[in-house]
Design an enzyme around this catalytic site. Sequence first.
Site, PDB file in Angstrom:
ATOM      1  N   ASP A  77      -7.093  -0.128  13.972  1.00 50.37           N
ATOM      2  CA  ASP A  77      -7.502  -0.540  12.622  1.00 50.37           C
ATOM      3  C   ASP A  77      -8.312  -1.836  12.670  1.00 50.37           C
ATOM      4  O   ASP A  77      -8.118  -2.739  11.855  1.00 50.37           O
ATOM      5  CB  ASP A  77      -6.264  -0.688  11.730  1.00 50.37           C
ATOM      6  CG  ASP A  77      -6.604  -0.662  10.235  1.00 50.37           C
ATOM      7  OD1 ASP A  77      -7.773  -0.348   9.892  1.00 50.37           O
ATOM      8  OD2 ASP A  77      -5.723  -0.964   9.420  1.00 50.37           O
ATOM      9  N   GLY A 130       0.847  -1.192   0.000  1.00 50.97           N
ATOM     10  CA  GLY A 130       0.000   0.000   0.000  1.00 50.97           C
ATOM     11  C   GLY A 130       0.873   1.230   0.000  1.00 50.97           C
ATOM     12  O   GLY A 130       2.077   1.155  -0.249  1.00 50.97           O
TER      13      GLY A 130
END
Length: 201
Positions: free
Chosen positions: A121, A2
């Site tokens: 998260d 990412g």
Amino acid sequence: SGGLSAVYLAERANKELVVVKESTLPATLPEEQCSKAAELFKREAKLLLKLDHPQIAKIYDHFFERGRDYLVLEFIPGHTLRQLVAKRGPQHEVTAISLIEQLAHVLEYLHEQSPPILHRDISPDNLVLKEGGQLVVIDFGAANEVIGTATGTLIGKQSFMSPEQFKGRPTVQSDIYAAGATLAFLLTGKDPKPLCASHPR
């Protein structure tokens, strides 16, 4: 991979599979912020190394090489809750509640640490269901949160993020909010709308 990290499946000398997470800071980041981020990364990695819970993926090591920070993590075989729903559709209430109860016990353990450890998260992508039905929490936002703080980048998936985390001030309640959003996902098969009340029925 990412924007802020890449993840590799690796093999140790003893043939054990592990996950190696490489965190990268943008080249445009001032040196002072890079140093601060590296310091915070090391501090949080040491904190996470002390965790010992059967439903938390273990962190085995952390190191710095060629300007990048790395975490060595336990490899958990199984399927994420997102993969589970993609394969089997929305889950029955009893199943969904059972999974979130397991998550609640893990969050309780994290939040009772001194100082409390926030995952930051929690989402269907970071919860792995093993073959025997045990839920395991993976991918702590240690490196991501530190990098996000340094770069001003928002960390966490928007559908599962609490209002205070959107403002860069996560608390233990932020993880609980994310657990509730994950429950809504399990029941409906859809990500909840960010910052909106969910009505799964």
